[in-house]
Design a protein around this motif. Structure first.
Motif, short mmCIF file in Angstrom:
data_model
loop_
_atom_site.label_atom_id
_atom_site.label_comp_id
_atom_site.label_asym_id
_atom_site.label_seq_id
_atom_site.Cartn_x
_atom_site.Cartn_y
_atom_site.Cartn_z
N CYS A 163 0.86 -1.18 0.00
CA CYS A 163 0.00 0.00 0.00
C CYS A 163 0.89 1.23 0.00
O CYS A 163 2.11 1.13 0.09
N ALA A 164 0.28 2.37 -0.09
CA ALA A 164 1.03 3.63 -0.01
C ALA A 164 1.41 3.89 1.45
O ALA A 164 0.70 3.48 2.37
N LEU A 165 2.53 4.57 1.64
CA LEU A 165 2.98 4.89 2.99
C LEU A 165 1.92 5.65 3.78
O LEU A 165 1.69 5.35 4.96
N ASP A 166 1.25 6.60 3.14
CA ASP A 166 0.23 7.37 3.88
C ASP A 166 -0.95 6.49 4.30
O ASP A 166 -1.56 6.73 5.35
N GLU A 167 -1.27 5.43 3.55
CA GLU A 167 -2.32 4.50 3.95
C GLU A 167 -1.90 3.68 5.17
O GLU A 167 -2.69 3.46 6.09
N ALA A 168 -0.65 3.24 5.19
CA ALA A 168 -0.14 2.49 6.35
C ALA A 168 -0.11 3.38 7.58
O ALA A 168 -0.50 2.94 8.67
N LEU A 169 0.32 4.61 7.43
CA LEU A 169 0.34 5.54 8.56
C LEU A 169 -1.07 5.83 9.07
O LEU A 169 -1.30 5.89 10.27
N ALA A 170 -2.03 5.99 8.15
CA ALA A 170 -3.42 6.25 8.57
C ALA A 170 -3.98 5.07 9.35
O ALA A 170 -4.65 5.25 10.38
N HIS A 175 5.05 -14.19 14.90
CA HIS A 175 5.44 -14.45 13.51
C HIS A 175 5.17 -13.18 12.71
O HIS A 175 4.09 -12.61 12.80
N GLY A 176 6.15 -12.76 11.91
CA GLY A 176 6.01 -11.51 11.19
C GLY A 176 5.88 -11.64 9.69
O GLY A 176 6.23 -12.67 9.11
N ARG A 177 5.36 -10.59 9.09
CA ARG A 177 5.34 -10.44 7.64
C ARG A 177 5.42 -8.94 7.34
O ARG A 177 5.04 -8.10 8.17
N GLU A 178 5.93 -8.62 6.19
CA GLU A 178 6.09 -7.22 5.82
C GLU A 178 4.80 -6.63 5.24
O GLU A 178 4.00 -7.34 4.65
N LEU A 179 4.65 -5.35 5.43
CA LEU A 179 3.62 -4.57 4.75
C LEU A 179 4.37 -3.59 3.86
O LEU A 179 4.93 -2.59 4.34
N GLY A 180 4.44 -3.89 2.59
CA GLY A 180 5.23 -3.09 1.66
C GLY A 180 4.64 -1.71 1.44
O GLY A 180 3.45 -1.57 1.19
N THR A 181 5.51 -0.69 1.55
CA THR A 181 5.09 0.69 1.32
C THR A 181 6.07 1.44 0.41
O THR A 181 6.04 2.66 0.35
N TYR A 224 9.09 1.90 8.33
CA TYR A 224 9.01 0.58 7.70
C TYR A 224 7.94 -0.20 8.46
O TYR A 224 8.00 -0.31 9.69
N PHE A 225 6.97 -0.75 7.74
CA PHE A 225 5.84 -1.42 8.38
C PHE A 225 5.90 -2.94 8.27
O PHE A 225 6.35 -3.48 7.27
N PHE A 226 5.41 -3.58 9.32
CA PHE A 226 5.33 -5.04 9.36
C PHE A 226 4.16 -5.44 10.26
O PHE A 226 3.64 -4.63 11.03
#
Length: 180
Positions: free
Chosen positions: A18-25, A43-49, A173-175
């Motif tokens: 997603c877009a960085l601003d969507e992850a931040l929101a 257990h982790g996984r990435e959220l690509g921004t 960086y989101f996860f």
């Protein structure tokens, strides 16, 4: 305030990228979580921004994080080629070089990491949890012992956290972490 069902659905709609601003929101809409409430292995996984690290952790065999107590945290847990989970000392990873790693190396990350794991592993805890203010909310934060990094957490639902790595001079960086 976002309900857990709404938050889970919103996260699912944003994954895997997603877009960085969507992850931040989404992060800003989620409730805080107390440091003492997140002990255990996750257990982790990435959220690509679009972050320079996107894809690198998962490609390298990253498993997640282990919070034994607020003062005893393994910030990086990886799955070795043997299948065994091992804890890694983050200061042995060249974070400053990560944005410059060629895509071909990222794609072979698991193989490269598998060969490097013996030199990177540790049994010592290399981080701790504290309740800290980030983006106007006091929530659980994981402070690395030897690096200028703080991972901040918000609760998505009873078994899921959204993490945001705050690294000096880099975008967030989101996860996602799910409780084992």
């Amino acid at each position: 305030m976002t309900t857990a069902t709404d938050a889970t659905a919103r996260l699912a709609a944003l994954e895997p990228t997603c877009a960085l601003d969507e992850a931040l929101a989404l992060f800003d809409s989620l409730p805080a979580v107390r440091a003492e409430d997140i002990t255990g292995r996750w257990h982790g996984r990435e959220l690509g921004t679009g972050h320079p690290m996107d894809g690198l952790l998962e490609a390298s065999g990253w498993y997640g994080k282990q919070f034994d107590s607020v003062d005893e945290v393994h910030p990086l847990v990886f799955r070795a080629p043997s299948g065994k989970l091992v804890t890694v000392d983050p200061r042995r990873i060249p974070f400053g070089l990560l944005p410059r790693i060629p895509e071909g190396v990222v794609a072979r990350g698991r193989q490269v990491m598998g060969l490097s794991l013996p030199a990177l592993t540790t049994r010592k805890h290399r981080a701790r949890l504290r309740n800290v203010e980030y983006r106007g909310v006091v929530t659980a934060g994981m402070s690395y012992d030897h690096l200028p990094i703080i991972d901040l957490f918000r609760r998505v639902d009873d078994r899921t956290l959204l993490g945001c790595m705050d690294l000096r001079d880099a975008p967030p960086y989101f996860f996602v972490l799910e409780k084992d």
